[in-house]
Design a protein around this motif. Structure first.
Motif, short mmCIF file in Angstrom:
data_model
loop_
_atom_site.label_atom_id
_atom_site.label_comp_id
_atom_site.label_asym_id
_atom_site.label_seq_id
_atom_site.Cartn_x
_atom_site.Cartn_y
_atom_site.Cartn_z
N PHE A 72 33.53 18.39 33.99
CA PHE A 72 33.73 19.39 35.02
C PHE A 72 34.44 20.61 34.46
O PHE A 72 35.15 20.54 33.47
CB PHE A 72 34.58 18.82 36.17
N ALA A 73 34.24 21.73 35.11
CA ALA A 73 34.96 22.96 34.78
C ALA A 73 35.55 23.51 36.07
O ALA A 73 34.90 23.48 37.12
CB ALA A 73 34.04 23.99 34.14
N ARG A 74 36.79 24.01 35.96
CA ARG A 74 37.43 24.61 37.13
C ARG A 74 37.66 26.09 36.87
O ARG A 74 38.60 26.47 36.16
CB ARG A 74 38.76 23.92 37.44
N PRO A 75 36.81 26.96 37.42
CA PRO A 75 37.02 28.40 37.27
C PRO A 75 38.15 28.86 38.17
O PRO A 75 38.66 28.10 39.00
CB PRO A 75 35.68 29.00 37.69
N SER A 76 38.52 30.12 38.04
CA SER A 76 39.62 30.64 38.85
C SER A 76 39.17 31.12 40.22
O SER A 76 40.00 31.37 41.09
CB SER A 76 40.32 31.79 38.12
N GLY A 77 37.86 31.22 40.42
CA GLY A 77 37.36 31.71 41.70
C GLY A 77 35.92 31.30 41.93
O GLY A 77 35.40 30.37 41.28
N LEU A 78 35.25 31.99 42.83
CA LEU A 78 33.90 31.62 43.26
C LEU A 78 32.83 32.59 42.76
O LEU A 78 31.70 32.56 43.25
CB LEU A 78 33.85 31.56 44.79
N GLU A 79 33.16 33.43 41.78
CA GLU A 79 32.19 34.39 41.27
C GLU A 79 31.00 33.65 40.63
O GLU A 79 31.19 32.80 39.76
CB GLU A 79 32.83 35.31 40.24
N PRO A 80 29.78 33.98 41.06
CA PRO A 80 28.60 33.24 40.55
C PRO A 80 28.33 33.45 39.07
O PRO A 80 27.77 32.56 38.43
CB PRO A 80 27.46 33.76 41.42
N GLY A 81 28.69 34.61 38.51
CA GLY A 81 28.40 34.86 37.10
C GLY A 81 29.06 33.87 36.17
O GLY A 81 28.38 33.17 35.40
N PRO A 82 30.39 33.75 36.19
CA PRO A 82 31.06 32.76 35.34
C PRO A 82 30.63 31.32 35.64
O PRO A 82 30.46 30.52 34.72
CB PRO A 82 32.55 32.97 35.65
N ILE A 83 30.43 31.01 36.91
CA ILE A 83 30.00 29.65 37.25
C ILE A 83 28.64 29.34 36.63
O ILE A 83 28.42 28.26 36.07
CB ILE A 83 29.96 29.48 38.78
N ALA A 129 33.23 26.99 50.97
CA ALA A 129 32.43 25.88 50.44
C ALA A 129 30.97 26.29 50.28
O ALA A 129 30.30 25.94 49.30
CB ALA A 129 32.56 24.66 51.35
N ALA A 130 30.47 27.04 51.24
CA ALA A 130 29.08 27.53 51.17
C ALA A 130 28.90 28.48 49.99
O ALA A 130 27.84 28.48 49.34
CB ALA A 130 28.69 28.20 52.48
N GLN A 131 29.91 29.31 49.71
CA GLN A 131 29.85 30.18 48.54
C GLN A 131 29.74 29.38 47.26
O GLN A 131 29.00 29.74 46.34
CB GLN A 131 31.10 31.06 48.47
N LEU A 132 30.49 28.30 47.17
CA LEU A 132 30.43 27.43 46.00
C LEU A 132 29.03 26.85 45.83
O LEU A 132 28.46 26.88 44.73
CB LEU A 132 31.46 26.31 46.12
N VAL A 133 28.48 26.32 46.90
CA VAL A 133 27.13 25.73 46.83
C VAL A 133 26.11 26.78 46.39
O VAL A 133 25.24 26.50 45.56
CB VAL A 133 26.75 25.13 48.20
N ALA A 134 26.24 27.99 46.91
CA ALA A 134 25.30 29.05 46.54
C ALA A 134 25.35 29.34 45.05
O ALA A 134 24.31 29.61 44.44
CB ALA A 134 25.62 30.31 47.34
N ALA A 135 26.54 29.28 44.46
CA ALA A 135 26.68 29.58 43.04
C ALA A 135 26.27 28.42 42.15
O ALA A 135 25.80 28.63 41.03
CB ALA A 135 28.14 29.96 42.74
N VAL A 136 26.42 27.19 42.64
CA VAL A 136 26.20 26.00 41.81
C VAL A 136 24.76 25.50 41.88
O VAL A 136 24.22 24.99 40.88
CB VAL A 136 27.17 24.88 42.24
N LYS A 137 24.12 25.63 43.01
CA LYS A 137 22.82 25.01 43.21
C LYS A 137 21.67 26.02 43.07
O LYS A 137 21.79 27.18 43.47
CB LYS A 137 22.75 24.39 44.62
#
Length: 249
Positions: free
Chosen positions: A59-70, A92-100
Motif C-alpha cells: 500500500f501507499a499513503r499519499p498526502s491527499g486525493l490528487e489523482p496525478g500522484p495516485i 471517499a468518492a474522490q478516492l475511488v475516482a482516482a484509484v479505479k
C-alpha cells in the motif's frame, strides 16, 4: 508471517534497503508513507518497484486525493491507496475516482509495470487488484463511517488510532483498550461488517494487535514504523552500553 492476517510495516524512510529488510524479516506487506517522513513521489515509485508484483499487500499513503500522484503510485505497483483523514462520503468518492478505472472511477490508462494486471478486461482486472482504502482517524470520520463505507468502490478502511485519540482530546498514541478511541474503533468495525468492507487497524503492541485480530475480526494490521524501530533500538543500545560501563566501574 505466522499471523492469520496480513501484517504491514509503515515505511517513512526513502530507502530500498528498508523495503527489502522489512519483507525479509517476515512482514507480509508495506505501507509506503508519503504523508509523514521523507518519502517523496519519485522515492515511493522506486520503492514500490523493488517489491515483486505478486505482493497484494503493498500500500501507499499519499498526502491527499490528487489523482496525478495516485495514478503514478498505482502504475508503479501499489496494490492499495490509503487516503488519510477521510471524513465524508464525498472524499471517499474522490478516492475511488482516482484509484479505479472506468466505469467505476476515472483512473487513466497509460504505460505501467509490464503485466501489472492480468485478465481479458484490463480495467476490470485492475479494479479487482487495487484497493481503495479510506483512513478514518477523526471523530468526524467515525460519525460518518456508515456513509463513507457505503460508497461504491471503497474496498477497505484503515483506522488510525493516534490521530483519532487527538480528535477526542487525548494523547496521540495507539493501542487504546477502552474509552472513546476503543468505542470509535468498534463503531467503524460495525460499519465495515455492515457494508462488507475490509477492516484494518494500526497497532504498536503485538499482544494488542493479536487481541483485536480475534475480537474485532481485522482483515489486516499495520504494526510498526521503520523510524520508530530505529529510534527504539538505538536508545536501548546506548542504555545497555551505559549500564555495562556502570557495572564495570
Amino acid at each position: 508471517m505466522s499471523s492469520s492476517v496480513p501484517v504491514m510495516m509503515h515505511v517513512a524512510t526513502a530507502s530500498l534497503a528498508v523495503v527489502e529488510a522489512a519483507l525479509d524479516a517476515g512482514y507480509d506487506g508495506l505501507m509506503i508513507d508519503l504523508q509523514h517522513g521523507e518519502v517523496g513521489l519519485e522515492d515511493a515509485c522506486a520503492m514500490l518497484r523493488a517489491v515483486p508484483r505478486g505482493n497484494s499487500h503493498l500500500f501507499a499513503r499519499p498526502s491527499g486525493l490528487e489523482p496525478g500522484p495516485i495514478g503514478r503510485l498505482l502504475d508503479s505497483g501499489a496494490r492499495g491507496i490509503v487516503a488519510p483523514t477521510i471524513e465524508t462520503a464525498e472524499q471517499a468518492a474522490q478516492l475511488v475516482a482516482a484509484v479505479k478505472y472506468p466505469p467505476l472511477g476515472r483512473r487513466s490508462l497509460g504505460p505501467s509495470r509490464p503485466g501489472l494486471y492480468s485478465g481479458e478486461d484490463y480495467c476490470a482486472a485492475g479494479n479487482a487488484a487495487v484497493a481503495a482504502v479510506v483512513q478514518i482517524e477523526t471523530a468526524a470520520g467515525v460519525d460518518a463511517a456508515g456513509e463513507i463505507l457505503a460508497v461504491e468502490g471503497v474496498d477497505a478502511v484503515y483506522i488510525g488510532p493516534a490521530d483519532l485519540a487527538v480528535s477526542y482530546g487525548l494523547p496521540g498514541r495507539a493501542d487504546w483498550a477502552d474509552g472513546p478511541v476503543a468505542e470509535g474503533i468498534e463503531k467503524v468495525a460495525a460499519a465495515a461488517r455492515g457494508t462488507g468492507v475490509r477492516l484494518g487497524l494500526y497497532c504498536s503492541d503485538p499482544a494488542f494487535a493479536a487481541a483485536h485480530i480475534r475480537s474485532t475480526g481485522l482483515d489486516f494490521v499495520g504494526m510498526g514504523i521503520d523510524l520508530v524501530f530505529m529510534g527504539k533500538q538505538a536508545r536501548a543500545t546506548v542504555a545497555a552500553l551505559d549500564a555495562a560501563l556502570e557495572e564495570q566501574s
